[in-house]
Design a protein around this motif. Structure first.
Motif, PDB file in Angstrom:
ATOM      1  N   GLY A 206       0.709  -1.319  -0.153  1.00 35.43           N
ATOM      2  CA  GLY A 206      -0.038  -0.100   0.054  1.00 35.43           C
ATOM      3  C   GLY A 206       0.739   1.398  -0.036  1.00 35.43           C
ATOM      4  O   GLY A 206       0.239   2.234   0.080  1.00 35.43           O
ATOM      5  N   LYS A 207       2.259   1.144   0.075  1.00 36.19           N
ATOM      6  CA  LYS A 207       3.077   2.380  -0.166  1.00 36.19           C
ATOM      7  C   LYS A 207       4.077   2.402  -1.038  1.00 36.19           C
ATOM      8  O   LYS A 207       4.866   3.193  -1.034  1.00 36.19           O
ATOM      9  CB  LYS A 207       3.661   2.474   1.473  1.00 36.19           C
ATOM     10  CG  LYS A 207       3.035   2.400   2.635  1.00 36.19           C
ATOM     11  CD  LYS A 207       3.512   2.436   3.939  1.00 36.19           C
ATOM     12  CE  LYS A 207       2.671   2.296   4.841  1.00 36.19           C
ATOM     13  NZ  LYS A 207       3.382   1.340   6.135  1.00 36.19           N
ATOM     14  N   ASP A 212       4.545   3.776 -14.678  1.00 30.34           N
ATOM     15  CA  ASP A 212       3.634   3.216 -15.551  1.00 30.34           C
ATOM     16  C   ASP A 212       3.555   3.668 -17.253  1.00 30.34           C
ATOM     17  O   ASP A 212       2.786   4.333 -17.776  1.00 30.34           O
ATOM     18  CB  ASP A 212       2.114   3.928 -15.269  1.00 30.34           C
ATOM     19  CG  ASP A 212       0.827   3.389 -16.086  1.00 30.34           C
ATOM     20  OD1 ASP A 212       1.026   2.325 -16.912  1.00 30.34           O
ATOM     21  OD2 ASP A 212      -0.333   3.777 -16.024  1.00 30.34           O
ATOM     22  N   LYS A 255      -0.893  -6.448  -7.072  1.00 27.52           N
ATOM     23  CA  LYS A 255      -1.880  -5.358  -7.143  1.00 27.52           C
ATOM     24  C   LYS A 255      -3.213  -5.830  -6.370  1.00 27.52           C
ATOM     25  O   LYS A 255      -3.549  -5.267  -5.583  1.00 27.52           O
ATOM     26  CB  LYS A 255      -2.310  -5.048  -8.407  1.00 27.52           C
ATOM     27  CG  LYS A 255      -3.154  -4.105  -8.662  1.00 27.52           C
ATOM     28  CD  LYS A 255      -3.427  -3.419 -10.108  1.00 27.52           C
ATOM     29  CE  LYS A 255      -4.783  -2.669 -10.154  1.00 27.52           C
ATOM     30  NZ  LYS A 255      -5.423  -2.079 -11.364  1.00 27.52           N
ATOM     31  N   ARG A 261       0.325   1.552  -4.250  1.00 37.99           N
ATOM     32  CA  ARG A 261      -0.795   2.813  -3.773  1.00 37.99           C
ATOM     33  C   ARG A 261      -1.182   3.403  -5.299  1.00 37.99           C
ATOM     34  O   ARG A 261      -2.073   3.829  -5.189  1.00 37.99           O
ATOM     35  CB  ARG A 261       0.229   3.636  -3.067  1.00 37.99           C
ATOM     36  CG  ARG A 261      -0.368   4.917  -2.661  1.00 37.99           C
ATOM     37  CD  ARG A 261      -1.768   4.639  -1.684  1.00 37.99           C
ATOM     38  NE  ARG A 261      -2.571   5.846  -1.585  1.00 37.99           N
ATOM     39  CZ  ARG A 261      -3.738   6.178  -1.660  1.00 37.99           C
ATOM     40  NH1 ARG A 261      -4.503   5.247  -1.854  1.00 37.99           N
ATOM     41  NH2 ARG A 261      -4.374   7.341  -1.210  1.00 37.99           N
ATOM     42  N   ALA A 262      -0.034   3.448  -5.986  1.00 35.12           N
ATOM     43  CA  ALA A 262      -0.293   3.835  -7.438  1.00 35.12           C
ATOM     44  C   ALA A 262       0.704   3.592  -8.172  1.00 35.12           C
ATOM     45  O   ALA A 262       1.558   2.941  -8.133  1.00 35.12           O
ATOM     46  CB  ALA A 262      -0.441   5.603  -7.260  1.00 35.12           C
ATOM     47  N   THR A 263       0.480   3.949  -9.550  1.00 33.12           N
ATOM     48  CA  THR A 263       1.432   4.016 -10.410  1.00 33.12           C
ATOM     49  C   THR A 263       1.693   5.373 -11.188  1.00 33.12           C
ATOM     50  O   THR A 263       0.798   6.211 -10.895  1.00 33.12           O
ATOM     51  CB  THR A 263       1.175   3.210 -11.835  1.00 33.12           C
ATOM     52  OG1 THR A 263      -0.034   3.589 -12.296  1.00 33.12           O
ATOM     53  CG2 THR A 263       0.892   1.655 -11.347  1.00 33.12           C
ATOM     54  N   TRP A 264       2.585   5.705 -11.536  1.00 31.68           N
ATOM     55  CA  TRP A 264       2.906   7.214 -12.016  1.00 31.68           C
ATOM     56  C   TRP A 264       3.377   7.374 -13.258  1.00 31.68           C
ATOM     57  O   TRP A 264       3.859   6.235 -13.874  1.00 31.68           O
ATOM     58  CB  TRP A 264       3.820   7.978 -10.976  1.00 31.68           C
ATOM     59  CG  TRP A 264       5.305   7.455 -10.883  1.00 31.68           C
ATOM     60  CD1 TRP A 264       5.609   6.493  -9.915  1.00 31.68           C
ATOM     61  CD2 TRP A 264       6.482   7.624 -11.732  1.00 31.68           C
ATOM     62  NE1 TRP A 264       6.907   6.260 -10.181  1.00 31.68           N
ATOM     63  CE2 TRP A 264       7.577   6.957 -11.168  1.00 31.68           C
ATOM     64  CE3 TRP A 264       6.616   8.536 -12.723  1.00 31.68           C
ATOM     65  CZ2 TRP A 264       8.720   7.090 -11.794  1.00 31.68           C
ATOM     66  CZ3 TRP A 264       7.840   8.503 -13.509  1.00 31.68           C
ATOM     67  CH2 TRP A 264       8.976   7.747 -12.962  1.00 31.68           C
ATOM     68  N   THR A 265       2.995   8.444 -13.948  1.00 28.27           N
ATOM     69  CA  THR A 265       3.595   8.637 -15.428  1.00 28.27           C
ATOM     70  C   THR A 265       4.526   9.736 -15.631  1.00 28.27           C
ATOM     71  O   THR A 265       5.247   9.508 -16.647  1.00 28.27           O
ATOM     72  CB  THR A 265       2.316   8.627 -16.439  1.00 28.27           C
ATOM     73  OG1 THR A 265       1.257   9.171 -15.656  1.00 28.27           O
ATOM     74  CG2 THR A 265       2.132   7.342 -17.278  1.00 28.27           C
ATOM     75  N   GLN A 269       4.071  13.644 -11.020  1.00 27.73           N
ATOM     76  CA  GLN A 269       3.483  12.760 -10.326  1.00 27.73           C
ATOM     77  C   GLN A 269       4.261  12.000  -9.301  1.00 27.73           C
ATOM     78  O   GLN A 269       3.923  11.576  -8.062  1.00 27.73           O
ATOM     79  CB  GLN A 269       2.684  11.777 -11.249  1.00 27.73           C
ATOM     80  CG  GLN A 269       1.562  12.220 -11.882  1.00 27.73           C
ATOM     81  CD  GLN A 269       0.935  11.308 -12.818  1.00 27.73           C
ATOM     82  OE1 GLN A 269       1.635  10.167 -13.275  1.00 27.73           O
ATOM     83  NE2 GLN A 269      -0.281  11.514 -13.282  1.00 27.73           N
ATOM     84  N   GLN A 272       5.245  14.172  -6.349  1.00 26.48           N
ATOM     85  CA  GLN A 272       4.128  14.279  -5.651  1.00 26.48           C
ATOM     86  C   GLN A 272       3.773  13.219  -4.664  1.00 26.48           C
ATOM     87  O   GLN A 272       3.323  13.199  -3.623  1.00 26.48           O
ATOM     88  CB  GLN A 272       2.720  14.637  -6.555  1.00 26.48           C
ATOM     89  CG  GLN A 272       1.257  14.351  -5.984  1.00 26.48           C
ATOM     90  CD  GLN A 272       1.143  15.674  -5.138  1.00 26.48           C
ATOM     91  OE1 GLN A 272       1.630  16.904  -5.345  1.00 26.48           O
ATOM     92  NE2 GLN A 272       0.409  15.672  -3.962  1.00 26.48           N
ATOM     93  N   LEU A 273       3.789  12.022  -5.241  1.00 27.24           N
ATOM     94  CA  LEU A 273       3.476  10.759  -4.525  1.00 27.24           C
ATOM     95  C   LEU A 273       4.241  10.634  -3.248  1.00 27.24           C
ATOM     96  O   LEU A 273       3.990  10.323  -2.080  1.00 27.24           O
ATOM     97  CB  LEU A 273       3.783   9.578  -5.153  1.00 27.24           C
ATOM     98  CG  LEU A 273       2.698   9.141  -6.257  1.00 27.24           C
ATOM     99  CD1 LEU A 273       3.068   7.957  -7.201  1.00 27.24           C
ATOM    100  CD2 LEU A 273       1.730   8.498  -5.607  1.00 27.24           C
ATOM    101  N   GLY A 277       3.673  11.402   0.989  1.00 26.27           N
ATOM    102  CA  GLY A 277       3.628  10.384   1.710  1.00 26.27           C
ATOM    103  C   GLY A 277       2.790   9.180   1.351  1.00 26.27           C
ATOM    104  O   GLY A 277       2.328   8.549   2.114  1.00 26.27           O
ATOM    105  N   GLU A 278       2.388   9.400   0.058  1.00 24.09           N
ATOM    106  CA  GLU A 278       1.518   8.338  -0.633  1.00 24.09           C
ATOM    107  C   GLU A 278       2.245   7.160  -0.741  1.00 24.09           C
ATOM    108  O   GLU A 278       1.745   5.996  -0.695  1.00 24.09           O
ATOM    109  CB  GLU A 278       0.790   8.841  -1.760  1.00 24.09           C
ATOM    110  CG  GLU A 278      -0.318  10.106  -1.840  1.00 24.09           C
ATOM    111  CD  GLU A 278      -1.383   9.967  -1.257  1.00 24.09           C
ATOM    112  OE1 GLU A 278      -1.710   8.679  -1.037  1.00 24.09           O
ATOM    113  OE2 GLU A 278      -2.055  10.872  -0.954  1.00 24.09           O
ATOM    114  N   LYS A 433      -3.305  -3.088 -15.305  1.00 23.15           N
ATOM    115  CA  LYS A 433      -3.926  -2.016 -14.954  1.00 23.15           C
ATOM    116  C   LYS A 433      -5.336  -2.103 -14.304  1.00 23.15           C
ATOM    117  O   LYS A 433      -5.895  -1.619 -13.520  1.00 23.15           O
ATOM    118  CB  LYS A 433      -3.850  -0.837 -16.113  1.00 23.15           C
ATOM    119  CG  LYS A 433      -2.504  -0.527 -16.440  1.00 23.15           C
ATOM    120  CD  LYS A 433      -2.012   0.455 -15.787  1.00 23.15           C
ATOM    121  CE  LYS A 433      -2.705   1.683 -15.970  1.00 23.15           C
ATOM    122  NZ  LYS A 433      -2.573   2.191 -17.398  1.00 23.15           N
TER     123      LYS A 433
END
Lengths: 435, 287
Positions: A206-207, A212, A255, A261-265, A269, A272-273, A277-278, A433
């Motif tokens: 989750g962290k 991506d 996943k 927690r996320a993927t970034w492009t 981003q 930001q993540l 602290g995301e 995805k």
């Protein structure tokens, strides 16, 4: 889709200050002397359009080039896939194209670029042999994926096939490159990260975040899988369908467990993540780590040196290609432009981002001893370090993560690429995805 | 000179044709042709007609999952934006007495839309994040102990961003159709003893139908054709139909991207046809 640089953080004032400082440095060193005035009359109407991704085709560099060379330079930014699509489908709207190794291969194949004459590139002999011979200090540079060396040479000026080994004709002139790895928050991750497997360690459920952009995200994933001993690869830069399936299946499993927690492009981003602290650990680029740190949030760029045939950085390199339609004075101007790139100012500029110049000997002439010690030699900074626009980055005494330039580049284990099974891989990546 | 009827008819449709042919019909034809071509894997295409690109699209489980996700977002966005749009328009038309004030308020509704879509979407991130304003506020007030993670990088976040972006497309047509409801009809119904609910059910809702349908066409076709909101707000946690074929284009797989695009176009046209079938917009508007 995109990598975008940290331009958003730059205040206009900072930029002007940096510009003034740079101009001062240039005047002081006398390294840039300009070109003959007779020529200047003929070239002032010339405009070169340099098109490519924002971290490689930088407006501040184009502006400086225009100032030094006396003709107009327009920098246009697109994301990686939009760029290659434009080069291939509208080649006449571009003069200088920004190419990674795999894009150079494609552009050559499609016949949209012309061979660059190696002997017209003044600093060609001073290029690091990483690019011209595929080695550094006698050590072979990794050839998984498409290395800059593998995609450098053409048979001839109008050839559409890459040349195996050294020749007189180049697909592109490398100008900026780096080694990508993992960024992490040392305050939230309990040990120094030196292996890719930490990115998929359930501890960081989750962290964690991953890049991506399918073509390179899959390589980061493969480095993780290999590091954790889950999958063995023949060539991470050109996987078989079976290797792709195994990698994606494992990613889907992660996943579903809520690992990512996320993927970034984009660059922003990823910053930001991390800053919000995301995520506490994610695949990341060196300047993005630096950008997190300028927000006074601790962030480390993991040194993933090769060990036991595993780990290593994912390398990339962007160069300048000449579009086929260039001829006459415009072609001459394009050569002048490329030679200007290698004359030092640009090399010093990108070095202050945390990237490298393929001709460090000229970049060095435009950098302070402090900068050189910090960025290239991996030594503790004798004085405070600022970014290319003059914004303070690191206090004196800081040592760069990952060590010296040589230590980093010799630890590259694979290069950005376009796999033979790219179409299949993309579909599987989308399975990940929507899973 | 006197033109005959047919010529006048053709002249009337000329402006429309002048736009539709070069900007819609021609591109669609090009894409349709590309969708039956083959690729050499290096961005080159050659004509050797094949339906393989389509069979692949239809046989792949991925296609159905992508459509499921995208239609889900379209439906959720439609429901929320129609609900909000309807009540905003209702308030403006029936509760604001002064016409000038109503117009003023209506214009204020459009203010957030003066900034770019992207800015409006990105601004949700500091609000919804783990360390965002909402989580911080809830934690400070003691409602939750740990930040709510579903707020950002989730389906929830995607729907929030879409509703925020697209509600205006509902407000405008609904406002327009409601404004044309003759207030005397409502008064007459009241005099005849109709309840508020009946007025809503038998007068206002049926007479705003065309506005809702027009808004629905905008919302559905925009969400079906978008990939950026999904990409950013879901944190890459899910994908969309358009996002998938954009990535195909990234690796120069033009024919398969073209086939997916044609399938999507046909599907969106069917959806619009369905909406038009439920509400005869032309009839409603010319009334």
């Amino acid at each position: 889709m995109t990598k975008s640089t940290k331009k958003s953080n730059i205040s206009r004032r900072g930029f002007l200050k940096a510009g003034a400082a740079a101009a001062g440095a240039a005047a002081g060193s006398g390294a840039i002397t300009g070109f003959p005035t007779i020529w200047a009359q003929e070239i002032k109407d010339i405009e070169l359009r340099h098109v490519g991704v924002s971290y490689s085709v930088v407006k501040a560099i184009g502006d400086q080039a225009a100032k030094d060379l006396g003709f107009k330079v327009t920098m246009q930014n697109l994301d990686t896939s939009a760029a290659i699509n434009r080069f291939i489908t509208q080649p006449n709207t571009v003069d200088i194209c920004d190419l990674e190794g795999w894009q150079a291969k494609l552009a050559a194949k499609r016949g949209v670029i012309q061979g660059i004459e190696a002997k017209r590139i003044k600093e060609f002999d001073n290029f690091l042999p990483i690019f011209t011979k595929g080695e550094l200090d006698g050590a072979k540079i990794a050839n998984e994926g498409i290395s800059p060396y593998a995609a450098l040479y053409l048979d001839g000026k109008d050839s559409t096939e890459l040349h195996d080994g050294v020749s007189e004709w180049l697909t592109n002139v490398p100008q900026v490159y780096n080694a990508d790895s993992i960024g992490y928050r040392p305050d939230l991750v309990d040990h120094p990260v030196t292996e890719w497997k930490d990115l998929i360690d359930p501890k960081y459920k989750g962290k964690a975040a991953i890049l991506d952009v399918p073509a390179i995200g899959i390589m980061d994933a493969a480095l993780c899988m290999e590091s954790a001993g889950l999958i063995q690869y023949g060539d991470k830069g050109n996987m078989t369908k079976e290797e792709i399936d195994k990698t994606i299946d494992k990613l889907i499993e992660l996943k579903r467990d809520g690992h990512f927690r996320a993927t970034w492009t984009t660059f922003d981003q990823s910053v930001q993540l991390m800053a919000a602290g995301e995520g506490v650990i994610q695949s990341m680029w060196s300047p993005a780590v630096a950008a997190v740190r300028t927000k006074e949030i601790p962030c480390i760029y993991a040194p993933v040196n090769k060990k036991d045939g595993k780990e290593g950085y994912r390398g990339w390199c962007n160069g300048m290609g000449l579009m086929k339609h260039l001829e006459g004075k415009k072609l001459d101007a394009a050569y002048e432009y490329m030679n200007w790139y290698l004359s030092g100012w640009q090399g010093a500029f990108v070095s202050r981002y945390g990237y490298y110049s393929p001709v460090p000997s000229t970049a060095k002439t435009q950098m302070t001893d402090t900068e050189w010690a910090y960025w290239y030699e991996g030594k503790p900074a004798p004085e405070a370090i600022t970014d290319p626009y003059g914004v303070p980055m690191e206090p004196a005494g800081t040592k760069r993560d990952g060590g010296s330039f040589v230590e980093r580049v010799t630890n590259i284990s694979c290069w950005n690429t376009l796999m033979d099974e790219a179409a299949y891989m993309n579909k599987r990546w989308n399975d990940f995805k929507v899973a | 000179m006197k033109l005959n009827k047919t010529a006048v008819g053709w002249l009337n449709v000329t402006p429309l044709l002048a736009i539709m042919v070069p900007f819609f019909i021609m591109p669609i034809i090009v894409v349709a042709i590309a969708s039956i071509m083959q690729t050499d894997g290096f961005g080159g295409m050659f004509m050797d007609p094949t339906l393989e690109n389509y069979t692949y699209v239809f046989q792949s489980a991925l296609t159905y999952r992508l459509y499921f996700e995208t239609i889900k977002f379209a439906a959720l966005t439609l429901i929320f934006s129609a609900f909000i749009g309807f009540w905003v328009a209702y308030f403006l038309v029936f509760h604001v007495r002064s016409k000038l004030l109503a117009m003023g308020l209506f214009l204020i509704c459009t203010v957030p839309f003066w900034t770019s879509n992207i800015i409006r979407m990105i601004s949700w991130i500091p609000l919804l994040g783990k360390e965002g304003l909402i989580n911080q506020a809830l934690m400070a007030m003691g409602f939750i102990d740990a930040p709510l993670e579903f707020l950002l990088y989730s389906d929830f976040a995607v729907v929030v961003a879409y509703v925020h972006q697209l509600t205006i497309f509902m407000i405008v047509p609904i406002f327009n159709s409601m404004a044309r409801i003759d207030k005397r009809v409502v008064e007459a119904a009241l005099d005849a003893g109709a309840s508020k609910f009946d007025i809503m059910r038998y007068i206002i809702l049926p007479m705003s139908k065309s506005g809702i349908a027009l808004g629905a066409i905008f919302v559905v076709s925009i969400v079906m054709g978008d990939f950026f909101v999904v990409k950013v707000m879901s944190g890459g946690g899910t994908a969309s139909v358009v996002g998938a074929f954009y990535e195909d284009i990234g690796v120069l797989q033009y024919p398969s991207a073209a086939a997916s695009a044609i399938v999507l176009t046909i599907l969106v046209m069917l959806m619009v046809a369905l909406i038009l079938r439920v509400v005869d917009i032309r009839k409603e508007i010319t009334q």
